[in-house]
Structure formats: structure tokens, C-alpha cells
Design a protein around this motif. Structure first.
Motif, mmCIF file in Angstrom:
data_model
loop_
_atom_site.group_PDB
_atom_site.id
_atom_site.type_symbol
_atom_site.label_atom_id
_atom_site.label_comp_id
_atom_site.label_asym_id
_atom_site.label_seq_id
_atom_site.Cartn_x
_atom_site.Cartn_y
_atom_site.Cartn_z
ATOM 1 N N ASP A 17 44.669 33.628 -68.304
ATOM 2 C CA ASP A 17 44.330 32.160 -68.716
ATOM 3 C C ASP A 17 45.075 31.984 -70.247
ATOM 4 O O ASP A 17 45.528 30.498 -70.399
ATOM 5 N N ALA A 20 48.357 31.574 -69.730
ATOM 6 C CA ALA A 20 48.820 30.581 -68.638
ATOM 7 C C ALA A 20 48.956 29.140 -70.203
ATOM 8 O O ALA A 20 49.949 28.366 -70.425
ATOM 9 N N ARG A 27 48.515 29.016 -64.577
ATOM 10 C CA ARG A 27 48.058 30.053 -63.979
ATOM 11 C C ARG A 27 48.751 30.791 -63.130
ATOM 12 O O ARG A 27 48.759 32.436 -63.917
ATOM 13 N N SER A 31 51.061 34.508 -63.572
ATOM 14 C CA SER A 31 50.517 35.572 -63.393
ATOM 15 C C SER A 31 51.509 36.115 -62.924
ATOM 16 O O SER A 31 52.525 37.435 -62.455
#
Length: 343
Positions: A17, A20, A27, A31
Motif C-alpha cells: 500500500d 501504491a 494497489r 502488485s
């Protein structure tokens, strides 16, 4: 984008997080960018990479595997002895091509080769056991049964060279039937009256298809197709098969040898016997992967589009690993004549 380091002094654990937020992306995008996903824009990838570097983010491999169900590795399956990987230009080019195709990803390449006395099904069990995210299979033989054993696996698989059974697996191949016809046609156009062939293994699609193309073109021209011996895609195998061929058919004035390595062995045999190439016997090879330049005169051959095949197979597999369906049909590329001095 300007990035600001989070916190000061004693740094807490950096999370996905955090990455991001620092990169200004969702997020899920962060990823995918971190885990080697391919559906990330270049701008977002750069932002995430910068955020990872600035924050010192280090993903937990075990946690990432649990979340993504990915191993971060791709298998290249070559059911051949390890010595051939280094000596055969097709196999060496295959390994380089797949490795190059993974450049820019975080995927590792796992090479699976044959072991003497290996138990049947061992390679398929490894592939189906969740150790890799996908596999490219090449230089396969009928007795390997890899096409049948992988047909119903959830693992993304791409064959280089058509599978020998109608397994429904995706493959990338050259039109070897057309290539065999090109070789026969060249010898016929040269004026050869009695043409034989040294085939590849009859347990491999390349060997079968090149022979089929040669037979079709010879039959179309009204010529006999009885002068056939079988090799194994090695120099030594080509030499042995050529001895057998010329002793059984001493009237030959043209030979199609189904690989350049075997053609090298064939030309050595002919030279030792005082046969001039191409004056007494014209010789055609197949591959044009570096061997043809080493013969005197330079081998006339058929180009086997290995670089293009491997690039297509690797790109297709990466798409499948990322969730894309397999293409509806095979990808088949075209060979062509490469001029030389032996035919």
C-alpha cells in the motif's frame, strides 16, 4: 513524479500500500508491476519501480507466491542429452532465444533436459506439480509422450514444433513439409536425375514432415522415392546414414540431408570417397543456423526460422501465463531457400 520518503528515523516495514500511494497508482497495479505482470503501462511501471527503489520495498517471496499463485519461473523442456544442448545450433539457439524473450521480466528460466535411464513421465509430473508458471517444449520425440501427458494440465504450455498427437496444445512451427519440397525442387531444377535423402528421426515432427515434403515433390515430378536412409540430426548420424545411402544407391547425383549438421557429416563422407560436391553429387541441407558457412563449398540449404519461432513461442507463453487464452490455431512460419555452392 516527485516521490516523498515515508516516515523518518526508525523505518517501519514498507507495505505494498505504501508503494501504491507513493507511485500514485492502485494497489492492484502496483502488485502487477512488482510481480512481473505485463498489463501495466510503461508510465505506471516506471512510477512503481521508482517507488520500490526509494522506499526500499522488498516483497516477501513466500507471501507473493501465496497471493499470486505464481512461482516466478518458466521451464524450457528439451528431451535431449545435455551434450547436445551445447553442440547443436538449433538447441543452442532455442535456449538463447527463450532467455532473450524473458528479458525485462522477473521470470527465471528452468532448463529441463533428459537423463539417461530417466523414469517415464518424470518431466510431466514435475511440470504438473506447480513448480513453474508455464513451459516451452521443443525437440520432443514420440516416445516422450509429453503432448499426451500435458494435454489436460492447467499449466500454460507452448510447443516449438508440432506435437505428434492431436492433443490440442498450442504450437509454433515452421512449415517443414514446404521446406522438404523446396529442397527436392532445387535438386530437380539443377537437373539431378537420381535423388536420395537422409532424413531426421522418424520419431520427431521435423524428420517426418521434411521427408513428406521431399516425397511429395519427387512424386509430383514422377521420380522414385526409394533412396531413403534415416539420421539423427547429428554430424555422426548424418555420416553413417550417408554411407548407407550411397552404398545402397551408387547412382545418386543429388542428396537432400534434413539438417545442416547431418549434411556436414555427409559431405565429409563424400570427400573421403573422392566424390566431388556438387559436380558428382549435389547436396542440400536444412536449417541455416551457422553450420552452412563452415562447409566448402558453402552449403545450399533451407532456412529454418528458429529465431522467429522462439520469439513467437515465448511471447505467446508469457501472454498465457498472464491469463490470455491460447491462440485458436498454431503459428506456422515459412522456410525459404538459401543459396550456396553445393546444389
Amino acid at each position: 513524479m516527485t516521490l516523498t520518503r515515508l516516515g523518518s528515523g526508525s523505518m517501519p516495514t514498507v507495505t505494498l500500500d505504501d508503494v501504491a500511494r507513493a507511485a500514485g497508482v492502485s494497489r492492484s497495479t502496483a502488485s502487477r508491476a512488482i510481480n512481473g505482470g505485463r498489463k501495466v503501462s510503461p508510465e505506471a511501471q516506471r512510477a512503481v519501480d521508482d517507488a520500490v527503489a526509494m522506499l526500499g520495498y522488498s516483497p516477501n517471496p513466500a507471501a507473493r507466491t501465496l497471493v499470486t499463485r505464481r512461482t516466478g519461473s518458466i521451464a524450457l523442456v528439451v528431451p535431449e542429452p545435455d551434450a547436445r544442448i551445447l553442440s547443436d545450433p538449433f538447441l543452442a539457439g532455442l535456449l538463447r532465444g527463450v532467455s532473450d524473450g524473458l528479458t525485462g521480466t522477473d521470470l527465471q528460466l528452468v532448463l529441463l533436459i533428459s537423463r539417461q535411464g530417466e523414469r517415464p513421465g518424470r518431466t510431466a509430473r514435475y511440470l504438473r506439480g506447480g513448480h513453474v508458471d508455464g513451459a516451452i517444449v521443443a525437440s520432443h520425440h514420440e516416445q516422450d509422450h509429453l503432448d499426451d501427458q500435458l494435454a489436460d494440465a492447467a499449466l500454460p504450455v507452448v510447443f516449438v514444433g508440432r506435437p505428434l498427437s492431436d492433443s490440442g496444445l498450442h504450437y509454433v512451427d515452421a512449415d517443414n513439409v514446404a521446406g522438404g519440397a523446396i529442397a527436392a525442387r532445387r535438386l530437380l531444377e539443377r537437373g539431378c536425375r537420381r535423388i536420395g535423402t537422409v532424413t531426421g528421426p522418424m520419431t520427431m515432427p521435423g524428420g517426418l514432415d521434411r521427408l513428406a515434403g521431399w516425397e511429395q515433390e519427387m512424386t509430383r515430378a514422377g521420380r522414385a522415392t526409394d533412396a531413403v536412409t534415416h539420421g539423427d540430426f547429428t554430424v555422426e548420424g548424418g555420416a553413417r546414414a550417408t554411407v548407407e545411402l550411397v552404398e545402397a544407391h551408387p547412382d545418386l547425383d543429388g542428396i537432400f540431408v534434413a539438417s545442416d549438421l547431418m549434411a556436414l557429416g555427409a559431405m565429409q563422407v563424400l570427400t573421403e570417397r573422392g566424390v566431388r560436391v556438387p559436380e558428382d553429387i549435389a547436396v542440400m541441407g536444412y536449417d541455416n543456423l551457422g553450420v552452412a558457412e563452415r562447409t566448402t563449398p558453402r552449403l545450399t540449404t533451407v532456412y529454418n526460422p528458429l529465431v522467429e519461432m522462439v520469439a513467437a513461442a515465448t511471447a505467446t507463453l508469457l501472454d498465457m501465463v498472464d491469463g490470455a487464452p491460447a491462440p485458436a490455431g498454431p503459428q506456422v512460419l515459412s522456410p525459404y531457400l538459401v543459396e550456396g555452392g553445393t546444389a
